[in-house]
Enzyme design. Structure first.
Site, PDB file in Angstrom:
ATOM      1  NE  ARG A 142      -4.236   0.001   2.439  1.00  0.00           N
ATOM      2  CZ  ARG A 142      -5.222  -0.888   2.565  1.00  0.00           C
ATOM      3  NH1 ARG A 142      -4.951  -2.163   2.658  1.00  0.00           N
ATOM      4  NH2 ARG A 142      -6.449  -0.478   2.595  1.00  0.00           N
TER       5      ARG A 142
ATOM      6  NE  ARG B  16     -16.859  -3.101   3.964  1.00  0.00           N
ATOM      7  CZ  ARG B  16     -15.579  -2.877   3.676  1.00  0.00           C
ATOM      8  NH1 ARG B  16     -14.962  -3.670   2.819  1.00  0.00           N
ATOM      9  NH2 ARG B  16     -14.936  -1.878   4.213  1.00  0.00           N
TER      10      ARG B  16
ATOM     11  NE  ARG C 218     -13.545  -3.021   7.242  1.00  0.00           N
ATOM     12  CZ  ARG C 218     -12.711  -3.126   6.205  1.00  0.00           C
ATOM     13  NH1 ARG C 218     -12.753  -4.215   5.451  1.00  0.00           N
ATOM     14  NH2 ARG C 218     -11.855  -2.192   5.915  1.00  0.00           N
TER      15      ARG C 218
HETATM   16  P1  AP5 Z   1      -8.485  -3.340   4.340  1.00  0.00           P
HETATM   17  O1  AP5 Z   1      -9.315  -4.307   5.054  1.00  0.00           O
HETATM   18  O2  AP5 Z   1      -7.498  -3.813   3.348  1.00  0.00           O
HETATM   19  O3  AP5 Z   1      -9.454  -2.260   3.731  1.00  0.00           O
HETATM   20  P2  AP5 Z   1      -9.482  -1.463   2.347  1.00  0.00           P
HETATM   21  O4  AP5 Z   1      -8.321  -1.563   1.450  1.00  0.00           O
HETATM   22  O5  AP5 Z   1      -9.862  -0.094   2.757  1.00  0.00           O
HETATM   23  O6  AP5 Z   1     -10.498  -2.206   1.531  1.00  0.00           O
HETATM   24  P3  AP5 Z   1     -11.864  -2.713   2.007  1.00  0.00           P
HETATM   25  O7  AP5 Z   1     -11.718  -4.000   2.747  1.00  0.00           O
HETATM   26  O8  AP5 Z   1     -12.626  -1.602   2.691  1.00  0.00           O
HETATM   27  O9  AP5 Z   1     -12.605  -2.890   0.612  1.00  0.00           O
HETATM   28  P4  AP5 Z   1     -12.460  -4.019  -0.485  1.00  0.00           P
HETATM   29  O10 AP5 Z   1     -11.770  -3.451  -1.684  1.00  0.00           O
HETATM   30  O11 AP5 Z   1     -11.953  -5.291   0.071  1.00  0.00           O
HETATM   31  O12 AP5 Z   1     -14.003  -4.139  -0.869  1.00  0.00           O
HETATM   32  P5  AP5 Z   1     -15.063  -5.297  -0.491  1.00  0.00           P
HETATM   33  O13 AP5 Z   1     -14.765  -6.516  -1.267  1.00  0.00           O
HETATM   34  O14 AP5 Z   1     -15.247  -5.409   0.976  1.00  0.00           O
HETATM   35  O15 AP5 Z   1      -7.663  -2.432   5.391  1.00  0.00           O
HETATM   36  C1  AP5 Z   1      -8.306  -1.878   6.511  1.00  0.00           C
HETATM   37  C2  AP5 Z   1      -7.295  -1.020   7.270  1.00  0.00           C
HETATM   38  O16 AP5 Z   1      -6.194  -1.844   7.722  1.00  0.00           O
HETATM   39  C3  AP5 Z   1      -6.620   0.109   6.474  1.00  0.00           C
HETATM   40  O17 AP5 Z   1      -7.402   1.271   6.445  1.00  0.00           O
HETATM   41  C4  AP5 Z   1      -5.326   0.288   7.277  1.00  0.00           C
HETATM   42  O18 AP5 Z   1      -5.538   0.991   8.468  1.00  0.00           O
HETATM   43  C5  AP5 Z   1      -4.951  -1.150   7.647  1.00  0.00           C
HETATM   44  N1  AP5 Z   1      -4.103  -1.790   6.620  1.00  0.00           N
HETATM   45  C6  AP5 Z   1      -4.438  -2.869   5.847  1.00  0.00           C
HETATM   46  N2  AP5 Z   1      -3.432  -3.185   5.022  1.00  0.00           N
HETATM   47  C7  AP5 Z   1      -2.443  -2.288   5.265  1.00  0.00           C
HETATM   48  C8  AP5 Z   1      -1.153  -2.088   4.709  1.00  0.00           C
HETATM   49  N3  AP5 Z   1      -0.666  -2.866   3.721  1.00  0.00           N
HETATM   50  N4  AP5 Z   1      -0.395  -1.055   5.197  1.00  0.00           N
HETATM   51  C9  AP5 Z   1      -0.848  -0.271   6.207  1.00  0.00           C
HETATM   52  N5  AP5 Z   1      -2.077  -0.406   6.766  1.00  0.00           N
HETATM   53  C10 AP5 Z   1      -2.862  -1.421   6.291  1.00  0.00           C
HETATM   54  O19 AP5 Z   1     -16.375  -4.634  -1.154  1.00  0.00           O
HETATM   55  C11 AP5 Z   1     -16.974  -3.479  -0.601  1.00  0.00           C
HETATM   56  C12 AP5 Z   1     -18.509  -3.618  -0.690  1.00  0.00           C
HETATM   57  O20 AP5 Z   1     -18.904  -3.572  -2.052  1.00  0.00           O
HETATM   58  C13 AP5 Z   1     -19.047  -4.941  -0.111  1.00  0.00           C
HETATM   59  O21 AP5 Z   1     -20.249  -4.686   0.562  1.00  0.00           O
HETATM   60  C14 AP5 Z   1     -19.291  -5.808  -1.364  1.00  0.00           C
HETATM   61  O22 AP5 Z   1     -20.359  -6.704  -1.155  1.00  0.00           O
HETATM   62  C15 AP5 Z   1     -19.629  -4.752  -2.407  1.00  0.00           C
HETATM   63  N6  AP5 Z   1     -19.195  -5.086  -3.778  1.00  0.00           N
HETATM   64  C16 AP5 Z   1     -17.991  -5.612  -4.145  1.00  0.00           C
HETATM   65  N7  AP5 Z   1     -17.931  -5.715  -5.482  1.00  0.00           N
HETATM   66  C17 AP5 Z   1     -19.114  -5.271  -5.966  1.00  0.00           C
HETATM   67  C18 AP5 Z   1     -19.642  -5.109  -7.284  1.00  0.00           C
HETATM   68  N8  AP5 Z   1     -18.949  -5.438  -8.384  1.00  0.00           N
HETATM   69  N9  AP5 Z   1     -20.883  -4.578  -7.417  1.00  0.00           N
HETATM   70  C19 AP5 Z   1     -21.591  -4.212  -6.320  1.00  0.00           C
HETATM   71  N10 AP5 Z   1     -21.161  -4.339  -5.042  1.00  0.00           N
HETATM   72  C20 AP5 Z   1     -19.917  -4.852  -4.877  1.00  0.00           C
END
Ligand code: AP5
Length: 221
Positions: free
Chosen positions: A91, A130, A163
């Protein structure tokens, strides 16, 4: 064509976790999500969890050294026959450079980096809707699944929750942090010839199938 190691890149809410679940189920991938690992550490109240919690709730990145140690430890345990799927890592440029060095040491091929592209308006809509299952890890959405807060998981009946970083202020912060710290990785991987872009606003199934085809080398990059 041979299956490739994959890094799923993209802003919060782009669908990394959702599509990782599909790839894990339909192909033999070892899924490594730094977000899931950090949330598990927070739930266990481990030293790492205590250090990470404040950053996560505010939508800030956890410091590089903590996350790099976490990933490096697991990557060194990978079997060379195993394919990995990284979600949420790297990241920052420092994380990407460290990962490149680790993979070279392990003599692994360069992974395919799939960049999920999505508008901010759709991200806000998805994250506001979500819901997560604490028991089986299913990721749901009220817009798609017609759920209300507190409803049951459609897979196992667990009590769904929101979340803590899916609150409006934290979402806003996560988008800013993504632009500043993570968006530069697109250029990093583009220059190395590893990047392919996918429109993540398409239907969930369509995106998942496209990713599987890319990962199997059945679709040109
Ligand atoms: P992390 O859990 O990695 O969160 P993020 O990157 O912010 O991503 P999300 O999990 O929020 O979203 P996603 O892309 O996985 O989407 P999802 O599939 O859930 O990290 C959380 C925290 O941890 C960070 O903020 C940081 O503090 C820390 N962290 C983690 N890694 C780090 C690193 N490498 N370095 C430093 N800090 C770190 O989908 C979202 C929603 O949309 C769901 O409800 C789903 O059902 C829906 N959805 C998905 N696809 C579709 C579609 N095609 N159409 C309609 N709805 C859809």
């Amino acid at each position: 064509m041979a299956q490739r190691d994959v890094i799923l890149q993209g802003p919060p809410g782009a669908g990394k976790g959702t599509h990782a679940e599909y790839l894990k189920t339909h192909m033999s991938y070892t899924h490594l999500s730094t977000g899931d690992l950090l949330r598990a550490a927070v739930a266990k109240d481990s030293d790492l969890g205590k250090q990470a919690q404040g950053y996560m709730e505010a939508g800030e990145l956890v410091p590089d050294d903590l996350v790099i140690d976490l990933v490096a430890e697991r990557m060194e345990q990978f079997d060379c026959e195993e394919h990995f799927l990284l979600d949420g890592f790297p990241r920052t440029t420092a994380q990407a450079e460290t990962l490149t060095a680790i993979l070279e040491t392990l003599d692994r091929e360069r992974p395919l980096v799939i960049n999920l592209v999505i508008s901010d308006a759709e991200i806000v809509r998805r994250l506001a809707g979500r819901r997560m299952c604490p028991d089986c890890g299913t990721i749901c959405n009220v817009h798609r699944d017609g759920l209300d807060i507190g409803d049951k998981c459609p897979q196992c009946g667990g009590e769904l929750y929101r979340r803590s970083d899916d609150q409006p202020e934290a979402i806003h912060n996560r988008l800013e942090v993504y632009e500043q710290d993570s968006a530069p990785l697109i250029e990093y991987y583009q220059k190395r010839g590893q990047l392919v872009t996918v429109d993540a606003e398409q239907g969930q199934q369509q995106v998942s199938v496209e990713l599987a085809e890319l990962a199997q080398g059945r679709r040109p990059c």
